[in-house]
Structure formats: structure tokens, C-alpha cells
Design a protein around this motif. Structure first.
Motif, short mmCIF file in Angstrom:
data_model
loop_
_atom_site.label_atom_id
_atom_site.label_comp_id
_atom_site.label_asym_id
_atom_site.label_seq_id
_atom_site.Cartn_x
_atom_site.Cartn_y
_atom_site.Cartn_z
N PRO A 183 40.95 38.07 -14.18
CA PRO A 183 41.73 38.96 -13.31
C PRO A 183 43.22 38.68 -13.25
O PRO A 183 43.99 39.45 -12.68
N LYS A 184 43.68 37.55 -13.86
CA LYS A 184 45.07 37.14 -13.62
C LYS A 184 46.11 38.17 -14.09
O LYS A 184 47.16 38.32 -13.47
N TYR A 185 45.79 38.87 -15.16
CA TYR A 185 46.77 39.84 -15.68
C TYR A 185 46.92 41.01 -14.71
O TYR A 185 48.03 41.40 -14.35
N ALA A 186 45.79 41.55 -14.28
CA ALA A 186 45.83 42.69 -13.35
C ALA A 186 46.45 42.29 -12.02
O ALA A 186 47.23 43.05 -11.43
N LEU A 187 46.14 41.08 -11.57
CA LEU A 187 46.68 40.63 -10.28
C LEU A 187 48.20 40.63 -10.31
O LEU A 187 48.86 41.13 -9.40
N ALA A 188 48.76 40.07 -11.40
CA ALA A 188 50.23 40.00 -11.51
C ALA A 188 50.84 41.39 -11.52
O ALA A 188 51.82 41.68 -10.82
N ALA A 189 50.24 42.28 -12.32
CA ALA A 189 50.83 43.62 -12.45
C ALA A 189 50.64 44.42 -11.17
O ALA A 189 51.54 45.18 -10.77
N ASP A 190 49.49 44.27 -10.52
CA ASP A 190 49.24 45.04 -9.29
C ASP A 190 50.16 44.60 -8.15
O ASP A 190 50.49 45.40 -7.27
N GLU A 191 50.54 43.34 -8.16
CA GLU A 191 51.49 42.85 -7.15
C GLU A 191 52.78 43.68 -7.20
O GLU A 191 53.37 44.00 -6.16
N VAL A 192 53.22 43.98 -8.40
CA VAL A 192 54.46 44.76 -8.55
C VAL A 192 54.26 46.14 -7.94
O VAL A 192 55.11 46.64 -7.18
N THR A 193 53.13 46.75 -8.28
CA THR A 193 52.87 48.11 -7.79
C THR A 193 52.85 48.13 -6.26
O THR A 193 53.47 49.00 -5.63
#
Ligand code: DMJ
Length: 656
Positions: free
Chosen positions: A374-384
Motif C-alpha cells: 500500500p505504500k505507493y497509494a498511501l503517499a499519492a493519496d496523501e497529496v490528493t
């Protein structure tokens, strides 16, 4: 006195008379010529021979070139009647040509040829040889270096040129269904079913698709010959340039080849990625560009083929890009080093581009989904989530955001063009990718479309073309539209097909028509990078192009939107528009080896080719052409795939 030889010849002539008459006058003339010849000194005879030989030689040289000129003249004089060549920008020329004065036309055409020859000579003197384009127009060597998306759009008129005389483009009275006033039927029309062999990737099914595949092969052949394994081809100097140093064009092209059924080419490229490509490059790469082109390229190649190698490469790259998110705010740095993993803000200033930090989410979420990490999605979703919480103007965002503070620069321009564009695109596409479960992004998207309609949409004079302008410093309207904005009709249509307001489709159709006009009104039939639109009642022309904005970088956005609109409506006019655009690319950007961006879409005689074939020409533009000319709804079905902003198809999940 006659010599014996002279006498013999004289007899032969007389005996050779088939009528048996004795033509005394001719023989007397010949005899007298001989006499004069014999009276000449050896020196005089040599001079005469020299003149005769020189005369013969110049005939040998001149006659073919005269014939060739004639041939070219004929071609030129026929050109305007060829239906494929007729463009709105040529309308004036057509008017003249339709008249009876063919001689005048030929005179002009000849002058044109002479001018071209002069230009050739000038260029030859200066440096590396210029090349002749397929239509005979001249390409200059070199040219300004194209930058990335940001750089491209920094190339506005240099100071002092802002207010130079603008060149209005002649308008054509609109006869098309612009739907400006009419109601738009917002319904999905599935393309007519076609006979397929069950494999949507088995290759072209019609002549238009074949032409696109030929174009791809032409570009690929040159890339392979001069730039194999490097980032981008420089088709004039016949070498390459590095940007990320990872084989960018090759990776960006993988799924295009797969979709077009170019199996051998795909296999060769796949093997290069597997065996020779290295991501361990000591270079700063732009997080956004590397994500959409390279990570997106690996991911879509993986989804189409299920080849584990592509997934391994995607994961490796994802790990190298992740350090960009260590800015301390939720907003990532714009640049990261693939080897050292060090990240930093852009060299040109403290802020990241808003569109860049918000256009990595589809790829990072997909990577998490397929790796189970999940680490990739977590980082990107934080931005959103972070950007979701920032203050906006009716859903619209300024184009700069600070990676240290996490704040938007409130004085920044609001635009659907450079640095703003794909923020809006990814709001919608994240919702689509999530199987329409992520309402936060959908709501942000819907709000932003309302903001666009309220603050940015205007009509031109005199023909009431719909366009999307900009707000300078967040509030001052400017009637400027980048070609980049032409992604918007496709996105609006995609939103509507997924159930959003029919008015989105209405706006999409009007806007797409304007995007098409940005091609149609140019003498080359190719759009400039940036257009300004006329606001003043009474002025003759809708579209204005500044001298510094006349370049065309082989961009895909209008073709992309034509593809969506054709898929969704089945209206053949979108294909016809696309075909005309394709022919214009063929005519003005195709070189002996590869394709090139050009500097002047308004000069048919010298569009001033630059020395660069962008990776997105193969990754996006040609792919969207191929899809536009397809009638097979199973060729990347839009209820199963969502295209990232670089045209790499990623799966739609039932939830994400
Ligand atoms: C591509 O890299 C992508 O489409 C991006 O979103 C915008 N710029 C280029 C093409 O114009």
C-alpha cells in the motif's frame, strides 16, 4: 579547294536523296559551310569545338532540371484542388486558384520554387545541411530545444514581443454542427460492431489505421537507427538526447506497439527493457514526467501482457520515485535522483507545479494494487487529500504549490493549460479508476467544472467559438488557451458517459470544435502551441496567434479528445477531423527519418522543423489516432480501462 574527303561526303549526300532529285541549294549551302570551316585556323576551330561542347553539356544539365521544375510546377498548380490538401488557412489561396489565371499561378509557384532554392543555399552555407520535407518544403537544421511541459509553455513571447502585431488567422464561415445553440443529445452510441478475429490487438483493420501504423513504423525505424535505448530522437541531426537516461521513447511506446499488433517490434523493445535498461541512473528526474511516461509505460505493458518483468521494473521505479514524497509537507518535491534517491524542488523556483503533484495518483494507486504493497497509494493519496483541503476558487487551483509549506501560491495563474491541466483530469480519472467509489475526487471534479464554466469559458467574436481562458494572478481574465487544454473535451465526455451532467458533454462538443479550429484555421493544418481568442465585436478573426506561440510539438490532446468523442457518439465527423489532422502531420512534420516538432504552423513553405521527436508522439498521438480510426469497442474498452495522462491504459477496479 575541296579535299577528297569533302568530295566523297558531298557525293554521299547527293546519292542519299530518296526522291532522286538533286537538291542543289542545300548542297551548295553545306559546301560553303565546309569551305568556311576549312578556312579557319586550328585555334579558331578549337574555340568553336569548345563552344559546341559547352553548349551540349549545359543542355544535358538544364533539360532535366527544367523538366523537374515543370513537374513541380504542375504539382503546385494541382495542389489546391487535391481534397486532402484543402485547409481553411488555404482558403484565400484557393479563391485565387479557382479563378482562370493559371499562368499567374504558375508564375507564383515558380517564384516560390526559386525562393526555396535561395533558402536552401543560405542554409547550406550556415551549417549542417537542411532537409527537404516530403512536400518539398524546407526544414532548417537545429532549432530551439523543446523543454518539458513546463519549459514548453515558458516559451511565450520574449519581453518586448508581448505587444507585437498579432497575426490574425482568416476565419471561415462556420457550416458545421458546432452545437453552439442546439441541444446536445447526451447518450452513448456504441460504435457499429465489426468483424474481428477475436483478438483486438491483431493489427490494423482499415486503411486509416494502416496509415497510422505506417507512421509509427517510420518513427520507430528512425528511433531504432539513431536513438535506440536513449530518451528521444533528434531526427535532423540523426542522433538522440537524454532526459532521464532510461530509454524514454522506447518505454513510452511499448503499449502502442502492443495495441497496434506490432509484435516483433514489441518483443525487441521488451527484451531491451528486460536485459539492458538500467534505472540506476545518477540523474534528477521530474517525478511527474517519469511517473506518467515510464511508470505508466511499465504498468500498462504489464496489464496488457501479464509479463512479470514489467511489474518488477514498475516496482523498482516506484521505489526510486518514492523519496520525492519526503518533503515534510504532503506535497512531493518535483525532482528526485533515481540513483541517490535525493529529492528537491525545481531548479527554477521554490514551487512545484500543481498539476504535476496531482498527476501521479493513478499510477501509484495501480502499483499498490498489483504489488499488494500500500505504500505507493498511501503517499499519492496523501497529496490528493491535502489538496482537497486547500482553499480554491470554485474548485479551481492556482498552478503553483510549495512542497515545503504545502500551500498553493494564491497569486498563481488559474489555467486548464500548462501546470494546471491534469489536476482536473486526474480528479475524474481517479474516480473512474476506483469504480466510481471515491466520491471526494468526483465532488472536487464536478465543482471544478462549475468553476470552469463560471470563470473561464467564453465565446469568441465573431463566430462564437467556445474556449477556456485563464485567470492571471488568480483573477484577471486572459483570452489565452494552450493546446494542452484540448484534453478537456475528452475528459468532460468521459465524465458524462460515467453519469455526470449532460451539460459536460455539451461543453465538450463545443470546446472540441474550437480545438479542431485551432488546426483547421492554420495554413499548415496544424495547431499552434497557444492561441488567443478575439473578444472584440466587429473584428474579423476568432483566433490570434502570437509569433512566439506558433510551434507544434506533435502533441496529442485534440486527437485524444476526438478519440473519446468518436467512441462515445459514433459521429463520423470526429474521424474526418482526425484524418485531416493526421494528413497535416504527415505533410509538415514527417522527415526522411522520423517526425519532428516544428516552429511555425503558419508557414507552409518553411514550417521550420525543430530537431526533436517527442516520446509522446509515439506514446500518445499515434496511439490515439489508431484508436480513433478503430470501430472495435473491445480495443481498450473504456468501461474496463482508464488512460493515464500519457495514454497508458490502466485497469478500472471495482473499488480502490
Ligand atoms: C504529455 O506528456 C501528457 O499528455 C501531459 O499530460 C501533457 N503533456 C504531454 C503531451 O502534450
Amino acid at each position: 579547294m575541296w579535299s577528297s574527303v569533302d568530295r566523297k561526303d558531298y557525293t554521299a549526300i547527293s546519292l542519299g536523296n530518296p526522291y532522286g532529285h538533286y537538291d542543289n541549294s542545300k548542297q551548295v549551302r553545306s559546301a560553303s559551310l565546309w569551305r568556311q570551316w576549312n578556312r579557319l585556323s586550328r585555334l579558331q576551330r578549337s574555340v568553336v569545338w569548345l563552344i559546341v561542347i559547352l553548349g551540349a553539356l549545359s543542355c544535358l544539365y538544364l533539360v532535366p532540371s527544367m523538366l523537374q521544375d515543370r513537374d513541380e510546377l504542375d504539382k503546385l498548380s494541382k495542389k489546391p484542388w487535391h481534397k486532402d490538401d484543402v485547409k481553411a488557412g488555404d482558403l484565400n489561396r484557393q479563391k485565387e486558384i479557382k479563378g482562370p489565371n493559371l499562368e499567374e499561378l504558375k508564375r507564383r509557384a515558380k517564384k516560390q520554387l526559386e525562393d526555396e532554392k535561395k533558402t536552401t543555399l543560405k542554409i547550406k552555407k550556415k551549417g549542417p545541411p537542411g532537409k527537404r520535407l516530403h512536400d518539398g518544403s524546407l526544414q532548417a537544421p537545429g532549432g530551439p530545444r523543446d523543454g518539458d511541459k513546463g519549459q514548453d509553455n515558458q516559451q511565450h513571447a520574449p519581453p518586448g514581443e508581448q505587444n507585437v502585431v498579432l497575426t490574425p488567422v482568416k476565419d471561415k464561415k462556420e457550416a458545421d454542427t458546432n452545437d453552439v445553440k442546439g441541444k446536445v443529445e447526451a447518450k452513448y452510441v456504441s460504435p457499429a460492431p465489426v468483424q474481428t478475429d477475436g483478438d483486438p490487438f491483431s493489427g490494423p483493420k482499415n486503411n486509416q489505421q494502416k496509415a497510422v501504423v505506417d507512421a509509427f513504423r517510420h518513427a520507430w525505424k528512425a528511433y531504432k537507427k539513431y536513438a535506440w535505448g536513449h530518451d528521444q530522437l533528434r531526427p535532423i541531426s540523426k542522433d538522440f538526447e537524454e532526459w532521464f537516461g532510461v530509454g524514454l521513447t522506447l518505454i513510452d511506446s511499448l503499449d502502442t506497439m502492443y495495441i497496434m499488433g506490432l509484435k516483433e517490434e514489441f518483443k525487441e523493445a521488451r527484451d531491451w527493457v528486460a536485459n539492458e535498461m538500467s534505472l540506476d541512473v545518477n540523474r534528477d528526474v521530474n517525478l511527474f514526467e517519469c511517473t506518467i511516461r515510464v511508470l505508466g509505460g511499465f504498468l500498462s505493458a504489464y496489464h496488457l501482457t501479464k509479463d512479470q518483468m514489467f511489474l518488477d521494473k514498475a516496482r523498482d521505479l516506484g521505489d526510486r520515485l518514492l523519496p520525492a514524497f519526503g518533503s515534510g509537507s504532503k506535497v512531493p518535491f518535483s525532482d528526485v535522483n533515481l540513483k541517490t534517491h535525493k529529492a528537491h524542488p525545481p531548479r527554477w523556483g521554490p514551487d512545484s507545479s500543481t498539476s504535476e503533484v496531482t498527476t501521479i495518483q493513478l499510477e501509484f494507486r495501480d502499483l499498490s494494487k498489483i504489488t499488494g504493497d500500500p505504500k505507493y497509494a498511501l503517499a499519492a493519496d496523501e497529496v490528493t487529500k491535502h489538496v482537497h483541503g486547500l482553499p480554491k476558487k470554485d474548485g479551481l487551483v492556482p498552478i503553483f504549490i510549495n512542497a515545503r509549506t504545502g500551500n498553493l501560491r494564491s497569486s498563481g495563474t488559474i489555467t486548464l493549460g500548462a501546470r494546471g491541466d491534469s489536476y482536473y483530469e486526474y480528479l475524474l480519472k481517479m474516480w473512474v479508476q476506483s469504480g466510481k467509489t471515491n466520491d471526494m475526487v468526483k465532488d472536487d471534479y464536478v465543482e471544478s467544472v462549475e468553476g470552469i464554466k463560471k470563470h473561464l469559458v467564453r465565446l469568441t467574436e465573431p463566430n462564437k467559438l467556445t474556449y477556456v481562458g485563464e485567470l492571471l494572478s488568480g483573477s484577471m481574465f486572459s483570452p489565452k488557451m494552450d493546446h494542452l487544454v484540448c484534453f478537456l473535451p475528452g475528459t468532460l465526455a468521459l465524465g458524462h458517459i460515467n453519469g455526470l451532467d449532460p451539460q459536460h458533454m455539451e461543453l465538450a462538443k463545443k470546446l472540441l470544435y474550437t480545438c479542431y479550429q485551432m488546426y483547421e484555421k492554420m495554413p499548415t493544418g496544424l495547431s499552434p502551441e497557444i492561441a488567443y481568442f478575439n473578444q472584440a465585436p466587429g473584428a474579423p478573426d476568432d483566433i490570434i496567434v502570437k509569433p512566439a506561440d506558433r510551434h507544434n510539438l506533435l502533441r496529442p490532446e485534440t486527437v485524444e479528445s476526438l478519440f473519446y468523442m468518436y467512441r462515445f457518439t459514433g459521429d463520423k465527423k470526429y474521424r474526418e477531423w482526425g484524418w485531416k489532422i493526421f494528413l497535416a502531420f504527415e505533410k509538415y512534420t514527417k522527415l526522411e527519418e522520423g517526425y519532428t516538432s516544428i516552429s511555425n504552423v503558419m508557414d507552409v513553405r518553411n514550417p521550420r522543423p525543430r530537431n526533436k521527436m517527442e516520446s509522446f508522439f509515439l506514446g500518445e498521438t499515434l496511439k490515439y489516432f489508431y484508436l480513433l480510426f478503430s470501430d472495435d469497442p473491445n480495443l481498450i474498452p473504456l468501461d474496463k480501462y482508464v488512460f493515464n495522462t500519457e495514454a497508458h491504459p490502466l485497469p478500472i477496479y471495482s473499488s480502490l
